[in-house]
Design an enzyme around this catalytic site. Sequence first.
Site, PDB file in Angstrom:
ATOM      1  N   GLU A  43       0.863  -1.193   0.000  1.00 39.24           N
ATOM      2  CA  GLU A  43       0.000   0.000   0.000  1.00 39.24           C
ATOM      3  C   GLU A  43       0.890   1.231   0.000  1.00 39.24           C
ATOM      4  O   GLU A  43       1.770   1.367   0.862  1.00 39.24           O
ATOM      5  CB  GLU A  43      -0.937   0.037   1.214  1.00 39.24           C
ATOM      6  CG  GLU A  43      -1.930   1.199   1.079  1.00 39.24           C
ATOM      7  CD  GLU A  43      -2.784   1.492   2.311  1.00 39.24           C
ATOM      8  OE1 GLU A  43      -3.794   2.183   2.167  1.00 39.24           O
ATOM      9  OE2 GLU A  43      -2.413   1.039   3.412  1.00 39.24           O
ATOM     10  N   GLU A  68       4.806   4.996   3.653  1.00 35.79           N
ATOM     11  CA  GLU A  68       4.244   6.310   3.996  1.00 35.79           C
ATOM     12  C   GLU A  68       5.408   7.284   4.163  1.00 35.79           C
ATOM     13  O   GLU A  68       6.414   6.947   4.768  1.00 35.79           O
ATOM     14  CB  GLU A  68       3.428   6.186   5.294  1.00 35.79           C
ATOM     15  CG  GLU A  68       3.029   7.476   5.967  1.00 35.79           C
ATOM     16  CD  GLU A  68       2.253   8.452   5.063  1.00 35.79           C
ATOM     17  OE1 GLU A  68       1.267   8.056   4.421  1.00 35.79           O
ATOM     18  OE2 GLU A  68       2.665   9.629   5.002  1.00 35.79           O
ATOM     19  N   ASP A 117      -2.802  11.784  -2.696  1.00 35.11           N
ATOM     20  CA  ASP A 117      -2.846  13.255  -2.786  1.00 35.11           C
ATOM     21  C   ASP A 117      -3.116  13.672  -4.234  1.00 35.11           C
ATOM     22  O   ASP A 117      -2.476  13.161  -5.156  1.00 35.11           O
ATOM     23  CB  ASP A 117      -1.512  13.848  -2.309  1.00 35.11           C
ATOM     24  CG  ASP A 117      -1.302  13.626  -0.814  1.00 35.11           C
ATOM     25  OD1 ASP A 117      -2.306  13.384  -0.111  1.00 35.11           O
ATOM     26  OD2 ASP A 117      -0.148  13.668  -0.353  1.00 35.11           O
ATOM     27  N   LYS A 121      -2.348  21.098  -9.307  1.00 32.15           N
ATOM     28  CA  LYS A 121      -1.706  21.938 -10.337  1.00 32.15           C
ATOM     29  C   LYS A 121      -1.094  21.066 -11.432  1.00 32.15           C
ATOM     30  O   LYS A 121      -0.420  20.078 -11.140  1.00 32.15           O
ATOM     31  CB  LYS A 121      -0.608  22.796  -9.709  1.00 32.15           C
ATOM     32  CG  LYS A 121      -1.167  23.873  -8.805  1.00 32.15           C
ATOM     33  CD  LYS A 121      -0.093  24.792  -8.293  1.00 32.15           C
ATOM     34  CE  LYS A 121      -0.723  25.848  -7.404  1.00 32.15           C
ATOM     35  NZ  LYS A 121       0.083  26.205  -6.257  1.00 32.15           N
ATOM     36  N   ASP A 153     -11.915   9.872  -3.688  1.00 31.30           N
ATOM     37  CA  ASP A 153     -13.142  10.682  -3.716  1.00 31.30           C
ATOM     38  C   ASP A 153     -13.044  11.726  -4.828  1.00 31.30           C
ATOM     39  O   ASP A 153     -14.034  12.339  -5.186  1.00 31.30           O
ATOM     40  CB  ASP A 153     -13.282  11.442  -2.389  1.00 31.30           C
ATOM     41  CG  ASP A 153     -12.083  12.361  -2.181  1.00 31.30           C
ATOM     42  OD1 ASP A 153     -10.952  11.834  -2.114  1.00 31.30           O
ATOM     43  OD2 ASP A 153     -12.263  13.592  -2.167  1.00 31.30           O
ATOM     44  N   THR A 191     -10.779   3.067   4.288  1.00 33.09           N
ATOM     45  CA  THR A 191      -9.621   3.779   4.833  1.00 33.09           C
ATOM     46  C   THR A 191     -10.145   4.950   5.682  1.00 33.09           C
ATOM     47  O   THR A 191     -11.345   5.260   5.648  1.00 33.09           O
ATOM     48  CB  THR A 191      -8.737   4.339   3.700  1.00 33.09           C
ATOM     49  OG1 THR A 191      -9.369   5.514   3.164  1.00 33.09           O
ATOM     50  CG2 THR A 191      -8.520   3.334   2.592  1.00 33.09           C
ATOM     51  N   GLU A 192      -9.245   5.613   6.384  1.00 32.27           N
ATOM     52  CA  GLU A 192      -9.658   6.761   7.204  1.00 32.27           C
ATOM     53  C   GLU A 192     -10.307   7.838   6.328  1.00 32.27           C
ATOM     54  O   GLU A 192     -11.357   8.381   6.670  1.00 32.27           O
ATOM     55  CB  GLU A 192      -8.455   7.372   7.948  1.00 32.27           C
ATOM     56  CG  GLU A 192      -7.988   6.592   9.172  1.00 32.27           C
ATOM     57  CD  GLU A 192      -6.994   5.483   8.852  1.00 32.27           C
ATOM     58  OE1 GLU A 192      -6.703   5.244   7.656  1.00 32.27           O
ATOM     59  OE2 GLU A 192      -6.513   4.834   9.804  1.00 32.27           O
ATOM     60  N   TYR A 193      -9.682   8.150   5.192  1.00 28.36           N
ATOM     61  CA  TYR A 193     -10.228   9.181   4.304  1.00 28.36           C
ATOM     62  C   TYR A 193     -11.557   8.742   3.705  1.00 28.36           C
ATOM     63  O   TYR A 193     -12.455   9.536   3.524  1.00 28.36           O
ATOM     64  CB  TYR A 193      -9.229   9.523   3.186  1.00 28.36           C
ATOM     65  CG  TYR A 193      -8.259  10.607   3.579  1.00 28.36           C
ATOM     66  CD1 TYR A 193      -7.313  10.383   4.571  1.00 28.36           C
ATOM     67  CD2 TYR A 193      -8.284  11.858   2.971  1.00 28.36           C
ATOM     68  CE1 TYR A 193      -6.414  11.368   4.951  1.00 28.36           C
ATOM     69  CE2 TYR A 193      -7.396  12.849   3.344  1.00 28.36           C
ATOM     70  CZ  TYR A 193      -6.462  12.601   4.328  1.00 28.36           C
ATOM     71  OH  TYR A 193      -5.580  13.582   4.712  1.00 28.36           O
ATOM     72  N   GLU A 194     -11.651   7.466   3.406  1.00 26.28           N
ATOM     73  CA  GLU A 194     -12.888   6.945   2.801  1.00 26.28           C
ATOM     74  C   GLU A 194     -14.063   7.106   3.767  1.00 26.28           C
ATOM     75  O   GLU A 194     -15.165   7.494   3.363  1.00 26.28           O
ATOM     76  CB  GLU A 194     -12.678   5.465   2.459  1.00 26.28           C
ATOM     77  CG  GLU A 194     -13.812   4.836   1.705  1.00 26.28           C
ATOM     78  CD  GLU A 194     -13.424   3.450   1.164  1.00 26.28           C
ATOM     79  OE1 GLU A 194     -12.255   3.038   1.308  1.00 26.28           O
ATOM     80  OE2 GLU A 194     -14.304   2.791   0.599  1.00 26.28           O
TER      81      GLU A 194
HETATM   82  N1  SAM Z   1      -4.443   6.093   2.404  1.00 21.74           N
HETATM   83  C1  SAM Z   1      -4.876   6.853   3.558  1.00 21.74           C
HETATM   84  C2  SAM Z   1      -6.373   6.927   3.577  1.00 21.74           C
HETATM   85  O1  SAM Z   1      -7.001   6.625   2.556  1.00 21.74           O
HETATM   86  O2  SAM Z   1      -6.932   7.275   4.631  1.00 21.74           O
HETATM   87  C3  SAM Z   1      -4.235   8.261   3.572  1.00 21.74           C
HETATM   88  C4  SAM Z   1      -4.659   9.162   2.462  1.00 21.74           C
HETATM   89  S1  SAM Z   1      -3.800  10.734   2.500  1.00 21.74           S
HETATM   90  C5  SAM Z   1      -4.760  11.764   1.521  1.00 21.74           C
HETATM   91  C6  SAM Z   1      -2.415  10.408   1.439  1.00 21.74           C
HETATM   92  C7  SAM Z   1      -1.237   9.807   2.192  1.00 21.74           C
HETATM   93  O3  SAM Z   1      -0.235   9.449   1.242  1.00 21.74           O
HETATM   94  C8  SAM Z   1      -0.616  10.773   3.170  1.00 21.74           C
HETATM   95  O4  SAM Z   1      -0.418  10.135   4.409  1.00 21.74           O
HETATM   96  C9  SAM Z   1       0.711  11.138   2.503  1.00 21.74           C
HETATM   97  O5  SAM Z   1       1.718  11.473   3.435  1.00 21.74           O
HETATM   98  C10 SAM Z   1       1.031   9.884   1.716  1.00 21.74           C
HETATM   99  N2  SAM Z   1       1.849  10.129   0.529  1.00 21.74           N
HETATM  100  C11 SAM Z   1       1.600  11.043  -0.431  1.00 21.74           C
HETATM  101  N3  SAM Z   1       2.549  11.011  -1.382  1.00 21.74           N
HETATM  102  C12 SAM Z   1       3.414  10.044  -1.012  1.00 21.74           C
HETATM  103  C13 SAM Z   1       4.600   9.539  -1.584  1.00 21.74           C
HETATM  104  N4  SAM Z   1       5.098  10.040  -2.705  1.00 21.74           N
HETATM  105  N5  SAM Z   1       5.243   8.534  -0.957  1.00 21.74           N
HETATM  106  C14 SAM Z   1       4.746   8.026   0.219  1.00 21.74           C
HETATM  107  N6  SAM Z   1       3.627   8.472   0.811  1.00 21.74           N
HETATM  108  C15 SAM Z   1       2.961   9.462   0.203  1.00 21.74           C
END
Ligand code: SAM
Length: 211
Positions: A43, A68, A117, A121, A153, A191-194
Amino acid sequence: MRLRNIKGAREMMVESDHTVNEPQANKGRWRKFFGNGNPIHLEIGTGKGNFIMTMAQSHPEISFIGIEKYSSVLLRALEKQQELMLPNVIFIRTEAENIEDIFEEGEIDRIYLNFSDPWPKDRHAKRRLTSKQFLARYDIILKKDGEVEFKTDNRALFDFSVEEAREAGWQLRQITYDLHNSEMNEGNVMTEYEIRFSEQGTPINKFIAFR
Ligand code: SAM
């Protein structure tokens, strides 16, 4: 308090038994690391770890690795693992840009990208975890019939991802624009965001891609 600024998080990460601090040393040897020949699921952007910990709990026949980039977020996942002590899950604090240094060609069976994320942009498009630059990395580390599962989302990010995948020669085995009201929802782990977005009534998009 912003999670990113938890004091000492990086040090706790290094000391934890549930993280691998020099993951490059295990390149090509992850099955040996887990002590079995089980499939390995990765993941990327694990966040606080609800998804990967629930998956690992219900699938002891699969080894799970969570990547992460922020220690202070990963700390929450480590707390869950400290409680459950599952033998089939470990975490790596690194940026996904490094995955080719960590995994051998074809070493990974499945990749999960959950609520990545969006990097809205245009000039940041290559940072999106579903950009063609990242798909090229997945193409290397995923085994031949491996798959990428992507949930978000964010409709704009989802549309971009569908296009990038198709342009890069991937095919979509399944796709939905409303996961929770589709047959793809069977066995879905939130997931938490979901949880947050679906409570607000935002539909969740998902595809499963292969090449
Ligand atoms: N997957 C989780 C969820 O669905 O609840 C977290 C979603 S959060 C919007 C995106 C996560 O991806 C963040 O914790 C961020 O730090 C991590 N992340 C973003 N770009 C990353 C990268 N290039 N390498 C590792 N982690 C990354």
